[in-house]
Structure formats: C-alpha cells, structure tokens
Design an enzyme around this catalytic site. Structure first.
Site, PDB file in Angstrom:
ATOM      1  N   VAL A  81       3.852   1.244   1.922  1.00 20.82           N
ATOM      2  CA  VAL A  81       4.006   0.240   3.042  1.00 20.82           C
ATOM      3  C   VAL A  81       4.249  -1.078   2.427  1.00 20.82           C
ATOM      4  O   VAL A  81       3.801  -1.548   1.273  1.00 20.82           O
ATOM      5  CB  VAL A  81       2.728   0.367   3.729  1.00 20.82           C
ATOM      6  CG1 VAL A  81       2.491  -0.717   4.787  1.00 20.82           C
ATOM      7  CG2 VAL A  81       2.293   1.680   3.867  1.00 20.82           C
TER       8      VAL A  81
ATOM      9  N   GLY B  63       5.517   7.058   2.258  1.00 23.50           N
ATOM     10  CA  GLY B  63       5.972   6.265   1.301  1.00 23.50           C
ATOM     11  C   GLY B  63       5.210   5.072   1.066  1.00 23.50           C
ATOM     12  O   GLY B  63       4.307   5.017   1.884  1.00 23.50           O
TER      13      GLY B  63
ATOM     14  N   LYS C 118       6.921   0.282   6.882  1.00 25.43           N
ATOM     15  CA  LYS C 118       6.572   1.733   6.463  1.00 25.43           C
ATOM     16  C   LYS C 118       7.687   2.349   6.081  1.00 25.43           C
ATOM     17  O   LYS C 118       8.758   2.358   6.774  1.00 25.43           O
ATOM     18  CB  LYS C 118       5.650   2.628   7.576  1.00 25.43           C
ATOM     19  CG  LYS C 118       4.551   1.996   7.685  1.00 25.43           C
ATOM     20  CD  LYS C 118       3.709   3.037   8.689  1.00 25.43           C
ATOM     21  CE  LYS C 118       2.434   2.332   8.888  1.00 25.43           C
ATOM     22  NZ  LYS C 118       1.421   3.558   9.643  1.00 25.43           N
TER      23      LYS C 118
ATOM     24  N   ASP D  36      -8.070   9.866  16.088  1.00 22.53           N
ATOM     25  CA  ASP D  36      -8.703   9.614  14.684  1.00 22.53           C
ATOM     26  C   ASP D  36      -9.062   8.059  14.760  1.00 22.53           C
ATOM     27  O   ASP D  36      -8.446   7.143  13.825  1.00 22.53           O
ATOM     28  CB  ASP D  36      -7.376   9.625  13.951  1.00 22.53           C
ATOM     29  CG  ASP D  36      -7.873   9.530  12.172  1.00 22.53           C
ATOM     30  OD1 ASP D  36      -9.124   9.661  12.183  1.00 22.53           O
ATOM     31  OD2 ASP D  36      -7.091   9.515  11.431  1.00 22.53           O
TER      32      ASP D  36
ATOM     33  N   GLY E  83       0.741  -1.174   0.052  1.00 22.20           N
ATOM     34  CA  GLY E  83       0.059   0.043  -0.119  1.00 22.20           C
ATOM     35  C   GLY E  83       0.903   1.172  -0.044  1.00 22.20           C
ATOM     36  O   GLY E  83       1.858   1.259   0.182  1.00 22.20           O
TER      37      GLY E  83
ATOM     38  N   GLY F 225       1.707   4.856   1.923  1.00 23.76           N
ATOM     39  CA  GLY F 225       1.338   5.496   3.262  1.00 23.76           C
ATOM     40  C   GLY F 225       1.615   7.080   2.684  1.00 23.76           C
ATOM     41  O   GLY F 225       2.098   7.339   1.721  1.00 23.76           O
ATOM     42  N   GLU F 226       1.213   7.920   3.884  1.00 18.94           N
ATOM     43  CA  GLU F 226       1.577   9.122   3.655  1.00 18.94           C
ATOM     44  C   GLU F 226       3.083   9.663   3.294  1.00 18.94           C
ATOM     45  O   GLU F 226       3.390  10.555   2.381  1.00 18.94           O
ATOM     46  CB  GLU F 226       1.409  10.100   4.757  1.00 18.94           C
ATOM     47  CG  GLU F 226       0.425  11.339   4.690  1.00 18.94           C
ATOM     48  CD  GLU F 226       1.108  12.646   5.000  1.00 18.94           C
ATOM     49  OE1 GLU F 226       0.889  13.380   4.113  1.00 18.94           O
ATOM     50  OE2 GLU F 226       2.040  12.866   6.092  1.00 18.94           O
TER      51      GLU F 226
END
Ligand code: ACK
Length: 986
Positions: free
Chosen positions: A637, A635, A655, A748, A630, A632-633
């Site tokens: 995952v 870089g 990550k 969150d 996936g 991530g913000e």
C-alpha cells in the site's frame, strides 16, 4: 642570444595534456593538435618564431611554435595562422595552450625579457593571397601566463602549461587570420584551438530542435521552435531557447503522439494489433475493450466483434455492447380498473446501463393471427415507451377482451442490431381478472397468545393459488405496527400475540397473476391469562440487559420497533413483487425505497464487467507513487498523488496487486474496488479509480493521513475529549447507516478497518465480503468452517453465519468499546473459545475507564443476543447526535456508579426500566419498592426530583443504600431531562 632548440620540451606532456573530451556544443574551426601535415603558418622575421614539429607517443605530429629572444631588446616577432573560415559563427573562441618562462629565472635578461605576448586577428573574405600587414590586425588581448616556469622547474621536469581562452567577435567577414606578437618573451605555443559554440540538435518533448548558434550578445537567447517527430502533433508550440554557452534552456510546449501511436523512448511508435489509441495525447495504447479488436498497427479505434456495437455516444474506451435479452418473469395483476404489468430485468443487459422497456399491446380475436395494435386505445402509466422501471400500469381497457402485451428490453445499441428483437409476451383476459377474494375469515380457536383462523378458498380461480398472506395488527395500535404471515393452506395459527387483546385480521390470495384485494377485516380477541399476562408484559417492558441510562434507549428502541414493525409490513408486501426482480440484496435486506442498492459484484458472470461498471480507469501517468506505507494482502500500500486534468492534485493511497498473481487474486483484489465504487458517503473511504489496463494493477483511494483507527488511538492514548471520541463514533455509525441502507453488510467492522484523516474524520474501509475475512489476521476458523473475526462478530454470525446489518451493529458496539478504550483489544487476552462461551453465558465487555454511562448503554444495546433488539444504525446516529448536542449527558461515568461502597467489586447490571419498580430492581434496591409506593413516588419523574432527605424520609436507612439510590437518581434526572427535551413523556 637565442635559446634556439634548447630548452623546454613539450613532448613530455603533450600526449596526455592535450587529450580533450567531447565538447558537443562546440564546433571546432581549427585545432592544431589534429593537423597531420605541416601547418604552414607564417613567421616574421625569419629569426623570430620557430616552428617545431615533434611526434607524440602515438606518432602524431605536435606543432609548436617557440620563441625565446630574451636577451635582445626591441623584439617584434610575428606568427600568423592560416585563414580560418568562420562558418556559421558570429563569435569565436580562441583557446591557447602555451608555456612561458619566468624572466627572473634567466640571468642577465632584465630589461629585455618579457612575460607576455599579444594576440591579434584580421577578418577577410578571401582565403588566399592576403599579405601580412601587422597594421591591419586588431588586438584581441595581451596574454600573460598564469604560471611561468623556471630553470629549476625544468630541471625537475615540471612543465607548467597555461590555457587561455579569448572571445573574438562579432565576425562579419567569411573568415579571419590570427596573429601572435612576441615582444621578447620565452614562449612555446603548444596548441591553438578555434571554435564557436552551438546548441546541438536535440529531441525534447517529442519535438526536434536543430543545431543553433547562440547570439553574439550573451545576455539574449535564441528562441527556437521545435518540429514534432514523426506521428506526433503539436499540443502547445514546442520551444527551446539557445543560451550563449550552447545550452538549451527553458523547454516550453510539447508535441504528443498522434492517434494510434504511443510514446516510447522519445518517439511515437504504432499501437500493436489488439491495441488502440483513440486520442492524440500523452497516453499509452490501450488493449481493445471487451468484444472489440484491431488487426493492423496504429489503430485509432477497435472494431466491434460481430453482434456487438458501439452507440454513437459511446467512447472508444467502452466495451462493445449488444442489445439486451428480453425481460423475464412477466406477470400481471388485474383489478377492475387497473392492470399492472411487472417483469424482471433481462438476464443479459448487453453490457450497458441504458436499459429501457417498450410495451406493445395487441388485441387478438379468436384467430391468433387476427391481431390489431391497441396502444392507442389504452392509457399507460408512466407511458408505453422508454420505461426505466420494470413495471407499467395499464388503464382504460375494455371488459371481456384479450390483450396481448409484448415487453421489449432496449438499450443504446438495440437499433443497430439487425437481429429480430425478442420480447416477453403475456396475454391478459379482462374477464379473467386477478385472483378472487377469499371467503369469510373464521376464528377456529384462540389462546392467550395465539388465534387459529380459517377461510374459504376463493370460488373461481383461473390460476392456481400460490399462497395466502395474512395481515394482522393489534386493534389498539392500528396505525403503529403491522405483521404478516404466509400460508399455503386456507388456515393459519397466528402466534406471539398478547393475551386478552383484540386483533384485526385480513387475508389476500396470490396467484401468478398477482394478489387479490384484501378480504374485509375481521376482529378476534385472544383469551386472558393472568400468569402469562405478567410475563408477556414483562417481555415487552424489560427488554434486556441495560443500565441506568437505558431509558432513553428503550424509548428509541420501542419507537423503532414500532416503526420497523410497520416497515416490515410494507417491505413484505413489496418483497413479493420485489423478489421477482433481480435479487441482489444480501441476507434478505430490502433497500429503502429511493435509496440506491448495493450490487454484489459476484452476481456478474464476468467480474471485470462489475469493475467497468463501478470504477473509473485511471491513466497511470496521472499517479505519482511517493512511498510505501504498508503491506496489504495483495501487495504494497503506497501513498502518492493523483493528478486530474482541471482539478487540484490530491493525496491518495494506492493499493497494488503484486506481480505473479493468478486470475482469482486479481478478481478478488478488484472486487473491493467494485464494491467501494458503488458508495458515495463522507464516512466511507472514497474510491478514486483503478488501474487495470497496465501493470501493476492498482486501486486508488483517498488518502487518510492518520491511518487506521486502532493504531491511531493507541498512539494517542488519552488525548481526546469524550466529545471528540463520540464524534468519531458518530461518523462511523453514519457510514454504517449508509451501508446498511444500501443493503451492504460489512462483516468485518472493526477499528482496524476504519481509517482516520487529518480532521479526525473516520471512514469505513476494507470491503470485499468473504475475502475481507480471509485476509483479516483477526479472522479465525469456526466450527462451521468459516473464517470469522470472533471478538467483533455477533453470536448468530459465528454460529450459523447469519450476517446482517444487525450483526454489523454488534461489531459496531465492539468498535465503540475499542474507541472508548483507546484501542484496547476486546476481551483482552481471552481465547476466542472463551470469548464465545462467555458471550453465550451473558457476559458483556464492561465499560472502559472513563466511559460515559450512556455510551456503555449503547454498547450493551448493540450486544443484545436477540438481533432484532439491537439498535439500527439510524438509531445509533440519532442517539449519538443527541449526546453531542447535550454534552452533560456524557458526564455520568460508569465507574462513578460502580464505585458505590456497598458493592465493592460487584458487577453492576443495568436493566432498562420504565417503572419505579424496574428502576429499583436495576440498582438492586428492590426491597424499597413499597417504601417508594407508599410515599407516592410512583413515577420516574417524581423519583428524579427526590433529595437525600426524601430518600431518608421514606425509610431508606442504610447510608450505602441512600447513596446508591441518590447516585442513580442523579443519572435518572439527566436522562429524564433528555426525554422531556425530546418530547416523550413518561
Ligand atoms: O495503520 P496504517 O497506517 O493504515 O497502515 C495500514 C496500511 O496502509 C496497510 O493497509 C494504511 N492505509 C490503507 N489505506 C489507506 C488510506 N486510504 N490512507 C492512508 N493509509 C492507508 C493503513
């Protein structure tokens, strides 16, 4: 007849056909194609083999030997090579290239023409002067052509070159001759190559292995021990095995680069200045830890900067540290028998965690320099030295004396520094005592909900009064709940009280020297007011929107309020001393005593310090990245494997921080690790460690096979039992309880930030405070400028950023809804603005299809506007545990109640109730209150036992109403069973 110069030739193909590629594991003893001058081979008899030398297109000689006496019988033509040294070989290979003519293609030669020749050898030590005696030669083999050629082929210029290889050996003499016997064939011997095989010099695993000749016996290997390359040392004896074909097999053991050297392209290279390597091994040189340096190449350790030290047991990887600064805010609290000294930890711990304190006591006369040490006279609890808490109790002091206490902070390197140590000093006069008691507490006036009190200031106060603390509780409930309030003036109006109720009050004073004792207790009563009374009681009883199942929750909530009320008292008292300590609680959270408190990494001046403190650095060679899972913000995952010496390899998620980041991004990225690293709970994603010393920077966490909860549920819509879903929710609540006990507010919490493993265990993830909100795609800007995931966030957090564990509880309710609806989007496609407005107007998400009443109840409870009325995570966990233990409680579904024929489409509201009247109100059947009372059904227990006949008998005539009441009674019955099981009585 001889075919003489005649027939075939070779020059056509030699140029290309004889080109060979490097055979690096062969040592050539003879190659006729590379001999430039005459070969000088002998032929017997003279008219047998002919030596013909031609030149190829590159003007290199091609030595060929030809014979073709096919018409004459009894041919015995010999060709003998020169002496060939065997060198190191025990076994040699003879490779022959030749052409041979097909006898059938030559007329009139049957009977005399042959299609083979013989290969012989003879070993000798002498290289010269050996006469050729065929009888001395040993036959190696009869050589036949795989392919012979015909005249026709010749006409077509097709030449068929044969290559045959024969092994010869073992050879024991220094060398040997080869001999070729022709017995009547038509042959051209184009080249002869003699070689032996070796395993060539090689470097493997930082060890060098020399050229090695294989054994003659091709089934046994030669074991060769390697020698470590420069600056390497043996870990396990490096070995290779040389196989018969000259291949190295089965590498075992290895060398590793020594201290100060790292492996680069198979050799050991010195660490550069500024880097070090403290251990021999397969690791890279590391940058010197903070506050240390190395000037030269190949450093084994970095030296500490001036003023910084390394304790004996500090690993070389650890930053150099320094002694701590002195303790801060030293205060005392004195009563007749006991002196309590309290202080805050030093502002600079020197970078270490082994902080302790020593207390020294001096007793001084009138002259300040006439002081004597006095530790021995006094008793210190727990002791004067090596204190780990920032407090000590002093006993056995004399009256009318001046004591000076010096508190020193120490850590593991304090003894190494030659700088004079700084201390915090306080002088206590035992005459002075702590603040005095206040005088009589007077009631100035009382109303139904308030009482005004005033008191006399203490007479002697050596120190100015900071404020007063007023503690009060309902006389009836002395043991259950306390409240307190503070005031700077010697008077207070205590409000929010119940009418006509007796309260107990007492007051204490606070000065810089601490608190006085409490004043004696004074009891005062609020005035009665019948109208207020009703509504006030109503406030207590009818707490909020809730449903038929709400009774259970009410009991839990009430009990909980009592407990928290009590705790608040305790905490308030505690906070006053606590808040003098390092304040690292979020949003006023006070941790439970004995439970580790979360430390906000942002409170560290140097955020990398927090990373050091809370995370483990992983050597990237232990990580194997397998695939990208996936984005991530910061870089990609990835998933992969993590090796830990002495442990089983585990699956991890990695990550990464993509290249080109700025320092702030790196800090934000690693902040999550500093947070996660402080947690240790089965429902919180576990941090394995970080890679910060090499690129890419990585955060390594446990791998969760099923990814995030929202998408997982969407992919498995309707696949789970209610109990399984409740199990997941229970896990999340347990993780959240842990976080809230630690004082961490998530902000969150949403199904997208929960990860699920292969056993359906849910773990809370995505930590990072404000950063989380920055990178959450759900987060939207609010009018106050913050970025907030509106649908998941409690109203007070949206409007004025009041984030707390109670706002997390709201979000938890939303997660419950997401889970029970298999990943449905909360409030569907409503706009954020509409969501905010509708919440404000009291709208709450309805139960998802198939949702048990009890769970929707709990959701509604989490969504109480008043945040203090929301359940705490500890309540949620125990409530869910009860549901799991008693699955029948999950049977009543919300739609069963909503589908009553009398109320088509009508939104049901489920207020909590504890009386029959409240209950009837909640199901909108208030008109029957008097019927129930008149028939003696005035407790919920008695109602729960009613049958449909009973309902009819008391006068409920409409069938719809009878059914609504009966349906609700069934639910009620279940809940009451529950309550009885818990030991509560209604
Ligand atoms: O929904 P997913 O499959 O679960 O896609 C996202 C993606 O990486 C980007 O965040 C997945 N992910 C994050 N952390 C982990 C983990 N510890 N184990 C497995 N998957 C993870 C997440």
């Amino acid at each position: 007849m001889s075919f003489g110069n005649r027939f075939f030739f070779v020059s056509l193909f030699l140029g290309t056909a004889l080109t060979r590629f490097c055979n690096c594991n062969q040592v050539v003893l003879l190659d006729t194609t590379s001999v430039l001058g005459e070969l000088g081979w002998k032929t017997y008899p003279i008219n047998g083999w002919d030596a013909i030398t031609e030149m190829d297109e590159h003007n290199r000689p091609i030595h060929t030997f030809q014979v073709c006496n096919v018409m004459e019988p009894n041919q015995n033509n010999w060709l003998r090579s020169n002496w060939i040294s065997r060198q190191a070989a025990q076994k040699v290979y003879v490779e022959l290239r030749f052409t041979l003519r097909d006898c059938n293609s030559i007329p009139w030669v049957s009977g005399t023409c042959k299609e083979t020749f013989n290969l012989f050898y003879h070993e000798t030590d002498e290289a010269h002067g050996v006469k050729f005696r065929p009888a001395q030669y040993t036959k190696i083999d009869t050589i036949a052509a795989d392919e012979s050629f015909t005249q026709m082929d010749l006409g077509d210029r097709i030449l068929k070159l044969n290559t045959e290889v024969r092994e010869v050996g073992p050879i024991n003499r220094k060398g040997f001759y080869l001999a070729f016997q022709d017995i009547g064939a038509c042959i051209a011997l184009v080249s002869v190559r003699v070689y032996y095989k070796k395993c060539p010099f090689t470097l493997r695993n930082l060890a060098s292995f020399p050229d090695t000749v294989p054994r003659v016996d091709s089934s046994s290997l030669v074991e060769v021990r390697g020698a470590c390359v420069d600056h390497a040392e043996e870990r396990d004896t490096p070995k290779l095995f040389c196989g018969a074909d000259g291949d190295w097999l089965v590498p075992l053991g290895r060398c590793v680069c020594s201290v100060g050297y790292e492996e680069i392209d198979g050799s050991c290279v010195a660490c550069r200045p500024g880097f070090y390597k403290a251990y021999a091994g397969n690791i890279k040189c590391s940058k010197c830890p903070p506050h240390s340096f190395s000037y030269g190449d190949a450093s084994a350790i970095c030296r500490c900067e001036k003023g910084f030290f390394r304790a004996e047991k500090d690993p070389p990887t650890m930053a150099c540290t320094r002694p701590p600064s002195p303790p801060r805010n030293l205060i005392f609290n004195l009563n007749d028998t006991c002196l309590l000294l309290e202080w805050s930890p030093p502002s600079d711990t020197g970078g270490r965690r082994d902080l302790t304190y020593n207390v020294q006591c001096k007793r001084c006369g009138p002259e300040p320099d006439h002081c004597q040490l006095c530790e021995d006279e006094l008793r210190f609890l727990p002791g004067p030295l090596g204190l780990t808490n920032a407090t000590v109790t002093v006993l056995d002091f004399s009256a009318h004396a001046n004591y000076t206490f010096e508190i020193e902070s120490l850590n593991g390197v304090s003894d190494m520094s030659s700088f004079p140590r700084q201390v915090a000093i306080i002088t206590v006069s035992t005459d002075q005592g702590g603040p005095s008691l206040v005088g009589t507490l007077k009631k100035d006036w009382a109303s139904p909900n308030s009482i005004a009190l005033s008191w006399q200031q203490p007479e002697q106060t050596t120190l100015p009064i900071i404020d007063y603390e007023v503690k009060y509780y309902e006389k009836e409930h002395e043991l259950l709940s306390y409240s307190s309030t503070r005031t700077k003036a010697p008077s207070v109006i205590v409000s929010g009280l119940k009418p006509a109720t007796w309260y107990v009050f007492s007051v204490r004073t606070r000065t810089a020297a601490g608190y006085s004792s409490y004043s004696p207790k004074y009891e005062y009563e609020t005035t009665g007011d019948s109208s207020n009374m009703a509504s006030d009681q109503g406030q207590v009883l009818v707490i909020v929107t809730a449903a038929v199942g709400g009774f259970t929750l009410l009991v839990i909530l009430t009990l909980f309020l009592l407990i928290t009320g009590r705790c608040q008292w305790y905490f308030k008292a505690k906070m006053t001393s606590e808040d003098k300590r390092r304040a690292n609680y979020q949003n006023g959270h006070v941790p439970f005593p004995g439970i580790k408190t979360y430390v906000d990494p942002d409170t560290y001046e140097d955020p990398t310090q927090a990373v050091h403190e809370f995370t483990k650095e992983i050597d990237p060679s232990r990580i194997r990245i397998e695939r990208v899972i996936g984005a991530g913000e910061f870089g990609e995952v990835c998933s992969g494997r993590l090796r830990t010496p002495g442990k089983k390899e585990i699956a991890v998620a990695i990550k990464t921080l993509k290249g080109g980041y700025v320092e702030r991004q790196r800090r934000d990225f690693l902040r999550e690790a500093s947070i996660m690293g402080q947690f240790d709970h089965p429902n919180i994603i576990r941090l394995e460690g970080v890679v910060t010393k090499s690129r890419p920077v990585m955060i390594v966490v446990e791998y969760m096979e099923n990814g995030s909860l929202d998408s997982f549920l969407r992919q498995h819509d309707g696949h789970f039992t209610v109990i399984q879903l409740v199990g997941m929710l229970r896990g999340i609540a347990s993780g959240m309880k842990y976080l809230s006990d630690m004082g961490y507010v998530h902000r969150d919490l949403a199904a997208r930030n929960i990860l699920v493993n292969s056993n359906l265990v849910c773990k809370v993830s995505d930590f990072g405070l404000s950063r989380v909100l920055e990178d959450d795609p759900e987060a939207a800007y609010t009018t106050t400028g913050g970025k907030i995931p509106i649908r998941w966030t409690a109203p007070e957090a949206i409007s004025y950023r009041k984030f707390s564990s109670a706002s997390d509880a709201w979000s938890y309710g939303i997660v419950m809804w997401e889970v029970m609806s298999y990943g449905e989007r909360p409030y569907w496609e409503m706009s954020n603005q509409d969501v905010i407005l509708s919440i404000e107007e009291g709208y709450r998400l309805p139960a998802p299809m198939g949702c048990p009443v009890a769970l929707h109840q709990l959701m509604l409870h989490c969504w109480q506007k008043e945040r203090n009325h929301r359940p705490k995570f500890t309540d949620i966990v125990s409530f869910l545990d009860k549901l799991i233990r008693n699955p029948s409680s999950l049977l009543p579904l919300v739609e069963d109640i909503q589908s009553l024929p009398e109320s088509p489409g009508e939104e049901m509201d489920y207020p909590m109730f504890i009386s029959v009247g409240d209950w009837l109100d909640s199901i909108k059947m208030s008109q029957y209150k008097s019927n129930f009372m008149a028939a003696g059904y005035n407790t919920l227990d008695s109602v729960a036992r009613m049958s449909i006949e009973d309902v009819r008998r008391i006068g409920v005539e409409l069938i719809g109403h009878q059914r609504r009441i009966i349906s609700s009674i069934q639910t009620l019955h279940l809940q009451l069973l529950h309550e009885h099981e818990k030991g509560f009585h209604v």
